[in-house]
Motif scaffolding. Structure first.
Motif, PDB file in Angstrom:
ATOM      1  N   ALA A  31       9.011   4.083  -6.765  1.00 30.36           N
ATOM      2  CA  ALA A  31       8.339   3.465  -7.906  1.00 30.36           C
ATOM      3  C   ALA A  31       8.215   1.956  -7.721  1.00 30.36           C
ATOM      4  O   ALA A  31       8.079   1.213  -8.693  1.00 30.36           O
ATOM      5  N   GLY A  32       8.262   1.492  -6.471  1.00 32.92           N
ATOM      6  CA  GLY A  32       8.120   0.073  -6.182  1.00 32.92           C
ATOM      7  C   GLY A  32       6.745  -0.443  -6.574  1.00 32.92           C
ATOM      8  O   GLY A  32       5.726   0.227  -6.383  1.00 32.92           O
ATOM      9  N   ILE A  33       6.697  -1.659  -7.109  1.00 33.40           N
ATOM     10  CA  ILE A  33       5.449  -2.219  -7.642  1.00 33.40           C
ATOM     11  C   ILE A  33       4.764  -3.082  -6.589  1.00 33.40           C
ATOM     12  O   ILE A  33       5.346  -4.053  -6.090  1.00 33.40           O
ATOM     13  N   VAL A  34       3.522  -2.711  -6.245  1.00 28.69           N
ATOM     14  CA  VAL A  34       2.721  -3.469  -5.283  1.00 28.69           C
ATOM     15  C   VAL A  34       1.364  -3.776  -5.916  1.00 28.69           C
ATOM     16  O   VAL A  34       1.012  -3.247  -6.971  1.00 28.69           O
ATOM     17  N   SER A  35       0.571  -4.635  -5.248  1.00 27.68           N
ATOM     18  CA  SER A  35      -0.704  -5.057  -5.825  1.00 27.68           C
ATOM     19  C   SER A  35      -1.879  -4.452  -5.068  1.00 27.68           C
ATOM     20  O   SER A  35      -1.793  -4.159  -3.867  1.00 27.68           O
ATOM     21  N   GLU A  36      -3.001  -4.285  -5.782  1.00 23.73           N
ATOM     22  CA  GLU A  36      -4.225  -3.790  -5.163  1.00 23.73           C
ATOM     23  C   GLU A  36      -4.745  -4.759  -4.110  1.00 23.73           C
ATOM     24  O   GLU A  36      -5.498  -4.367  -3.213  1.00 23.73           O
ATOM     25  N   LYS A  37      -4.365  -6.010  -4.216  1.00 20.98           N
ATOM     26  CA  LYS A  37      -4.810  -7.026  -3.257  1.00 20.98           C
ATOM     27  C   LYS A  37      -4.317  -6.714  -1.845  1.00 20.98           C
ATOM     28  O   LYS A  37      -5.035  -6.942  -0.863  1.00 20.98           O
ATOM     29  N   ASN A  38      -3.110  -6.197  -1.727  1.00 20.28           N
ATOM     30  CA  ASN A  38      -2.491  -5.978  -0.415  1.00 20.28           C
ATOM     31  C   ASN A  38      -2.356  -4.513  -0.015  1.00 20.28           C
ATOM     32  O   ASN A  38      -2.014  -4.226   1.143  1.00 20.28           O
ATOM     33  N   TYR A  39      -2.579  -3.585  -0.957  1.00 22.64           N
ATOM     34  CA  TYR A  39      -2.373  -2.164  -0.673  1.00 22.64           C
ATOM     35  C   TYR A  39      -3.595  -1.367  -1.115  1.00 22.64           C
ATOM     36  O   TYR A  39      -4.091  -1.547  -2.232  1.00 22.64           O
ATOM     37  N   ASP A  40      -4.054  -0.490  -0.240  1.00 22.63           N
ATOM     38  CA  ASP A  40      -5.181   0.385  -0.537  1.00 22.63           C
ATOM     39  C   ASP A  40      -4.709   1.551  -1.401  1.00 22.63           C
ATOM     40  O   ASP A  40      -3.634   2.104  -1.173  1.00 22.63           O
TER      41      ASP A  40
END
Length: 535
Positions: free
Chosen positions: A177-186
């Motif tokens: 459930a780690g939070i990542v951004s659309e900027k860096n992850y497809d």
């Protein structure tokens, strides 16, 4: 937790930063600016493991220990253990009596490490992404009870569950459930290589040589807002090919601490006579080791064979001969200190009961000795694995009931073969995703389990797992948890062998060592600091 070794594709070489970019921690020994931590965890390159640090792919202790430093989660396990508490969230709670709706409110003004705002939309994106990619090696199974994620404004997320799941807060504390951004992850593709971006307490730069990550430098994230209190500005995680070379680096003062993994011999040596300036710190541990079975393989398809192995094995002898102080016998998939544990295997088979094993085989009409190969991974669980399997072979063959051979292979070969069902019997380890009995049972017994086993028990899947997840008070779940352990002892799709104890060794002057690894083997680098004496 599925324990893999990471293998990097050739393109990952493009991610290798210059050492100068990592600051002074990259050079010299333990006297440089960073606190230096040694590990024998391997991060390698292969086509089947292209994205070791992508939360949609990573599902092992080594990579999760990188993600826990860099990628924030809504909840986290507090110092000393217990129920999860808010991390990126300011508050989380079930909003219905049936534990099917879970609401979290984010802390104000959260930002990713690059300074971009983090909102409820990013939380939804991250969790939906893990479920959409659904990589066969990844952690999407942890989110199996989730139906959908609803965003309310910029700071509120509501998780609607398919069935009651009181363990869901634990799952939100894992890197799944780690939070990542659309900027860096497809949204639909893995992020290949060793790059990782999040909103956690540190940013990370990696040094890669050939196909190996040899050093990861964690630097304090100036934008971090969460529940963790950092005791340092920089920590370096340095990899070693084996325990002896890592131990020598510690005693020579080239590193400050070792986490994973000291060999049994080192633990004995450091306990009896620690090197000057080094302290050995024992910690609670929930690691387990076991034999797994392809229950459709002809040689072990009859459960009488598996039951006979359970009766014949001598855990005490195995531990005393190979692991010493670093392990204790285990008679259930659920470790002894977890709520709901019962000694189901001991209750049914006793210890090293050759007459019982013989009777089980005779009653089933199985000709002895039973020829069986036990497969193990030669490069994944530390220096004692080969000796462990030789000891298993010797004690089982001494009964006259079995003709055991053992075969070791590197993890990159072992794990794919095991998942395809090529191995009738094999050795694996499990480090829990969270400290609840559910995480020692469901991953082995539910549909799409991580072993890929054909074994299925309808009572477990349709009644007992859902029943055990309904109760927020985990003592209420004990009857269902007990019944599942007894079913495992009867059918023996897996055979638990031992439960590990954790040890960390550190140089004098390093503080927070006792908090640096918790019971589920999470590495908590933010706890480490420097005392007055230094090293």
């Amino acid at each position: 937790m599925n324990r893999k070794t990471m293998v990097l594709t050739a393109a990952a070489g493009l991610l290798t930063p210059a050492l100068a970019a990592c600051g002074s921690a990259s050079g010299g020994g333990a006297g440089s600016g960073a606190i230096v931590v040694g590990t024998t965890d391997r991060f390698e390159a292969a086509d089947f493991a292209p994205a070791p640090f992508d939360p949609a792919y990573a599902y092992d202790a080594s990579t999760w220990n990188v993600l826990r430093q860099t990628v924030q989660t809504l909840m986290h396990t507090p110092r000393g253990g217990g129920q999860p508490v808010p991390e990126a969230a300011s508050a989380c709670r079930f909003t219905d009596a049936g534990n099917e709706s879970y609401r979290c409110t984010l802390r104000p003004d959260l930002k990713f490490a690059d300074g971009e705002p983090l909102t409820a939309k990013d939380v939804k994106f991250s969790i939906d992404r893990v479920r959409a990619i659904k990589d066969e090696n990844g952690p999407s199974s942890l989110l199996s009870t989730l139906d959908n994620v609803e965003v309310k404004g910029t700071d509120t997320v509501v998780f609607h569950l398919k069935t009651p799941d009181a363990t869901f807060p634990f799952k939100l504390s894992t890197p799944a459930a780690g939070i990542v951004s659309e900027k860096n992850y497809d949204a639909k593709k893995l992020r290949e290589g060793f790059a990782v971006d999040g909103s956690g307490p540190y940013t990370m730069k990696a040094e890669v040589k050939g196909n190996l990550l040899v050093r990861a430098v964690f630097t304090k994230n100036p934008h971090y807002k969460g529940d963790l209190k950092l005791q340092n500005d920089k920590v370096e995680l340095r990899t070693f090919s084996d325990s002896p070379s890592m131990g020598k680096a510690l005693t020579d003062g080239k590193i400050h601490m070792v986490s994973r993994t000291l060999s049994p011999a080192q633990i004995t040596e450091f306990s009896a006579q620690p090197p000057k300036g080094v302290k050995l710190v024992p910690m609670p541990g929930l690691e387990i080791r076991y034999l797994g079975f392809n229950t459709e393989a002809p040689v072990v398809k009859d459960k009488a064979v598996r039951q006979a192995l359970a009766a014949a094995v001598d855990r005490g002898q195995l531990i005393s001969k190979v692991y010493g102080k670093s392990a204790q016998p285990l008679y259930s998939l659920v470790p002894t200190t977890v709520t709901g544990h019962v000694n189901s295997f001991y209750n049914k088979y006793g210890e090293a009961n050759t007459p019982k094993a013989a009777a089980l085989l005779k009653e089933a009409g199985i000709k002895t000795p039973v020829k069986l190969t036990l497969h193990y991974t030669s490069d994944h669980y530390g220096d004692g694995t080969a000796a462990e399997f030789e000891a298993l072979k010797a004690q089982l063959n001494s009964t006259g009931l079995f003709d055991i051979t053992v075969q070791g292979s590197e993890w990159t070969d072992f794990r794919p073969a095991q998942k395809k069902g090529d191995h009738a019997a094999y050795g694996l380890g499990w480090f829990p995703d969270y400290p609840d009995a559910d995480n020692f049972l469901a991953p082995f017994l539910e549909q799409d389990n991580f072993l890929g086993t054909p074994y299925a028990n309808s009572a477990v899947r349709s009644r007992l797992i859902p029943e055990s997840r309904r109760a927020v008070d985990r003592t209420v779940a004990v009857p269902a948890i007990t019944e599942m352990q007894d079913i495992v002892a009867e059918d023996v799709p897996v055979l638990p062998l031992w439960q590990g104890k954790q040890y960390v060794a550190a140089r004098d002057g390093i503080t927070g060592v006792e908090w640096s690894v918790n019971a589920i083997s999470d590495l908590q680098l933010w706890e480490l600091g420097r005392g007055v004496s230094g090293s």
